[in-house]
Design a protein around this motif. Structure first.
Motif, PDB file in Angstrom:
ATOM      1  N   UNK A 105     -46.967 -12.321  -0.732  1.00  0.00           N
ATOM      2  CA  UNK A 105     -46.771 -10.950  -1.195  1.00  0.00           C
ATOM      3  C   UNK A 105     -45.450 -10.362  -0.709  1.00  0.00           C
ATOM      4  N   UNK A 106     -45.288 -10.188   0.583  1.00  0.00           N
ATOM      5  CA  UNK A 106     -44.080  -9.549   1.105  1.00  0.00           C
ATOM      6  C   UNK A 106     -44.006  -9.730   2.615  1.00  0.00           C
ATOM      7  N   UNK A 107     -42.847  -9.370   3.161  1.00  0.00           N
ATOM      8  CA  UNK A 107     -42.641  -9.357   4.607  1.00  0.00           C
ATOM      9  C   UNK A 107     -41.602  -8.287   4.910  1.00  0.00           C
ATOM     10  N   UNK A 108     -41.562  -7.855   6.141  1.00  0.00           N
ATOM     11  CA  UNK A 108     -40.591  -6.854   6.524  1.00  0.00           C
ATOM     12  C   UNK A 108     -41.204  -5.486   6.702  1.00  0.00           C
ATOM     13  N   UNK A 109     -40.400  -4.459   6.498  1.00  0.00           N
ATOM     14  CA  UNK A 109     -40.796  -3.082   6.759  1.00  0.00           C
ATOM     15  C   UNK A 109     -41.048  -2.334   5.458  1.00  0.00           C
ATOM     16  N   UNK A 110     -42.305  -2.005   5.131  1.00  0.00           N
ATOM     17  CA  UNK A 110     -42.568  -1.213   3.915  1.00  0.00           C
ATOM     18  C   UNK A 110     -41.853   0.141   3.983  1.00  0.00           C
ATOM     19  N   UNK A 111     -41.287   0.550   2.860  1.00  0.00           N
ATOM     20  CA  UNK A 111     -40.551   1.804   2.828  1.00  0.00           C
ATOM     21  C   UNK A 111     -39.131   1.701   3.333  1.00  0.00           C
ATOM     22  N   UNK A 112     -38.651   0.474   3.611  1.00  0.00           N
ATOM     23  CA  UNK A 112     -37.285   0.275   4.095  1.00  0.00           C
ATOM     24  C   UNK A 112     -36.273   0.611   3.011  1.00  0.00           C
ATOM     25  N   UNK A 113     -35.045   0.982   3.390  1.00  0.00           N
ATOM     26  CA  UNK A 113     -34.031   1.319   2.389  1.00  0.00           C
ATOM     27  C   UNK A 113     -33.576   0.123   1.548  1.00  0.00           C
ATOM     28  N   UNK A 114     -33.684  -1.090   2.084  1.00  0.00           N
ATOM     29  CA  UNK A 114     -33.260  -2.292   1.369  1.00  0.00           C
ATOM     30  C   UNK A 114     -34.480  -3.108   0.969  1.00  0.00           C
ATOM     31  N   UNK A 115     -34.558  -3.451  -0.298  1.00  0.00           N
ATOM     32  CA  UNK A 115     -35.616  -4.332  -0.785  1.00  0.00           C
ATOM     33  C   UNK A 115     -34.966  -5.600  -1.328  1.00  0.00           C
ATOM     34  N   UNK A 149     -28.824  -5.257   9.749  1.00  0.00           N
ATOM     35  CA  UNK A 149     -30.106  -5.128   9.058  1.00  0.00           C
ATOM     36  C   UNK A 149     -31.075  -6.208   9.533  1.00  0.00           C
ATOM     37  N   UNK A 150     -32.361  -5.897   9.483  1.00  0.00           N
ATOM     38  CA  UNK A 150     -33.379  -6.896   9.822  1.00  0.00           C
ATOM     39  C   UNK A 150     -34.691  -6.514   9.156  1.00  0.00           C
ATOM     40  N   UNK A 151     -35.508  -7.516   8.930  1.00  0.00           N
ATOM     41  CA  UNK A 151     -36.802  -7.253   8.298  1.00  0.00           C
ATOM     42  C   UNK A 151     -37.759  -6.517   9.228  1.00  0.00           C
ATOM     43  N   UNK A 152     -37.481  -6.490  10.512  1.00  0.00           N
ATOM     44  CA  UNK A 152     -38.341  -5.763  11.440  1.00  0.00           C
ATOM     45  C   UNK A 152     -38.018  -4.276  11.508  1.00  0.00           C
ATOM     46  N   UNK A 153     -36.860  -3.864  10.911  1.00  0.00           N
ATOM     47  CA  UNK A 153     -36.460  -2.462  11.020  1.00  0.00           C
ATOM     48  C   UNK A 153     -36.195  -1.795   9.671  1.00  0.00           C
ATOM     49  N   UNK A 154     -35.380  -2.421   8.828  1.00  0.00           N
ATOM     50  CA  UNK A 154     -34.905  -1.705   7.644  1.00  0.00           C
ATOM     51  C   UNK A 154     -34.788  -2.571   6.386  1.00  0.00           C
ATOM     52  N   UNK A 155     -35.506  -3.680   6.338  1.00  0.00           N
ATOM     53  CA  UNK A 155     -35.471  -4.556   5.167  1.00  0.00           C
ATOM     54  C   UNK A 155     -36.896  -4.939   4.771  1.00  0.00           C
ATOM     55  N   UNK A 156     -37.150  -4.923   3.476  1.00  0.00           N
ATOM     56  CA  UNK A 156     -38.452  -5.306   2.919  1.00  0.00           C
ATOM     57  C   UNK A 156     -38.209  -6.432   1.919  1.00  0.00           C
ATOM     58  N   UNK A 157     -38.946  -7.532   2.040  1.00  0.00           N
ATOM     59  CA  UNK A 157     -38.646  -8.756   1.293  1.00  0.00           C
ATOM     60  C   UNK A 157     -39.836  -9.206   0.449  1.00  0.00           C
ATOM     61  N   UNK A 158     -39.548  -9.571  -0.795  1.00  0.00           N
ATOM     62  CA  UNK A 158     -40.580 -10.133  -1.674  1.00  0.00           C
ATOM     63  C   UNK A 158     -39.928 -11.112  -2.644  1.00  0.00           C
ATOM     64  N   UNK A 159     -40.670 -11.564  -3.656  1.00  0.00           N
ATOM     65  CA  UNK A 159     -40.168 -12.496  -4.660  1.00  0.00           C
ATOM     66  C   UNK A 159     -40.589 -12.049  -6.052  1.00  0.00           C
ATOM     67  N   UNK A 192     -37.400   1.679  -2.496  1.00  0.00           N
ATOM     68  CA  UNK A 192     -36.160   1.362  -1.775  1.00  0.00           C
ATOM     69  C   UNK A 192     -34.987   2.173  -2.311  1.00  0.00           C
ATOM     70  N   UNK A 193     -33.934   2.260  -1.522  1.00  0.00           N
ATOM     71  CA  UNK A 193     -32.695   2.890  -1.977  1.00  0.00           C
ATOM     72  C   UNK A 193     -31.774   1.869  -2.642  1.00  0.00           C
ATOM     73  N   UNK A 194     -31.874   0.618  -2.184  1.00  0.00           N
ATOM     74  CA  UNK A 194     -31.031  -0.464  -2.704  1.00  0.00           C
ATOM     75  C   UNK A 194     -31.893  -1.709  -2.885  1.00  0.00           C
ATOM     76  N   UNK A 231     -30.022   1.580  -7.170  1.00  0.00           N
ATOM     77  CA  UNK A 231     -28.850   0.706  -7.154  1.00  0.00           C
ATOM     78  C   UNK A 231     -29.292  -0.717  -6.840  1.00  0.00           C
ATOM     79  N   UNK A 232     -28.781  -1.673  -7.602  1.00  0.00           N
ATOM     80  CA  UNK A 232     -29.193  -3.062  -7.433  1.00  0.00           C
ATOM     81  C   UNK A 232     -27.973  -3.971  -7.460  1.00  0.00           C
TER      82      UNK A 232
END
Length: 265
Positions: A105-115, A149-159, A192-194, A231-232
């Protein structure tokens, strides 16, 4: 060998009966038990029926899964990321899902500015149930970390696709179409913002284009997802950078561009 000799050879080998057209469950076949006289013959129980028991064939499961329309209805009903994850885990993803170990599903911080939106899980991701945890994921973390940036603070990752394709094959159009409603709803809920579109599969699918990643990379686009203007940026996939290390400079310029974009937002 003449037919009579061939038949005799089959009988000698134990092949002395024909195969029926109906499936038979040999593991539950009842065996005729001998009747043993007791002191009270009237108390004897009847012997169980002998012979094989026909087994009804199971219904064939669809290879392609429930399809994009069903995915759209299911995704729309999810009002939180947790509900969306549960909906995807329960969704009929066809052979693609049945051949995978996990719904990634996903990893990182939900609601982070970077997805970060990649392509599909690999073997490591399928085993651990998280995106970008193999060698390409380690490189992605280094690229992000170089810009703070890091997935523990400000990045949310999925596929784009939550299930590993057999043989790490590139997801086809039907697979992308089925998964797209989940991806769009995922973006709506993550806010996300970006968005970093990592690799050609995610960039082409989200932008609705056939242009390759080498032409798209580094050029800012705007996605309209559920009324949100986001923005993407298409970027090279870390797996590609591992094969083409000379292009890592492009990845550095791209992540600095993300940093500037966030500072202006």
């Amino acid at each position: 060998m003449d037919p009579a000799s061939l038949l005799a050879w089959h009988i000698a080998m134990g092949a002395d009966e024909a195969i029926d057209i109906d499936p038979i469950d040999r593991f539950t076949t009842e065996v005729q038990a001998p009747v043993i006289a007791r002191q009270h013959p009237q108390a004897q129980k009847p012997a169980p029926p002998s012979g094989p028991r026909p087994v009804a064939a199971k219904p064939v499961q669809a290879v392609v899964g429930a399809g994009p329309e069903a995915a759209g209805r299911v995704a729309a009903e999810a009002s939180t990321l947790e509900e969306l994850k549960a909906a995807m885990e329960a969704f009929d993803g066809g052979l693609l899902k049945r051949s995978a170990k996990n719904t990634v599903f996903a990893d990182g911080t939900p609601g982070a500015p970077i997805m970060v939106i990649g392509e599909a899980p690999g073997a490591d991701e399928d085993r651990e149930g998280k995106p970008f945890v193999g060698m390409s994921g380690q490189l992605l973390d280094k690229i992000l970390g170089a810009a703070g940036f890091s997935r523990t603070e400000n990045v949310y990752i999925t596929n784009m696709v939550p299930w590993r394709p057999l043989g790490n094959a590139t997801p086809d159009g039907a697979t992308i179409a089925m998964c797209m409603p989940f991806v769009k709803r995922h973006i709506e809920l993550a806010k996300p913002k970006v968005i970093l579109m990592v690799g050609g599969v995610s960039a082409k699918a989200l932008l609705g284009t056939e242009e390759g990643i080498t032409r798209l990379r580094g050029r800012w686009k705007e996605l309209d997802i559920g009324g949100q203007k986001i923005a993407a940026l298409p970027v090279y996939h870390p797996a590609y950078l591992l094969r083409q290390p000379a292009l890592k400079g492009h990845a550095w310029r791209d992540i600095l561009s993300v940093k500037r974009k966030l500072s202006l937002s």
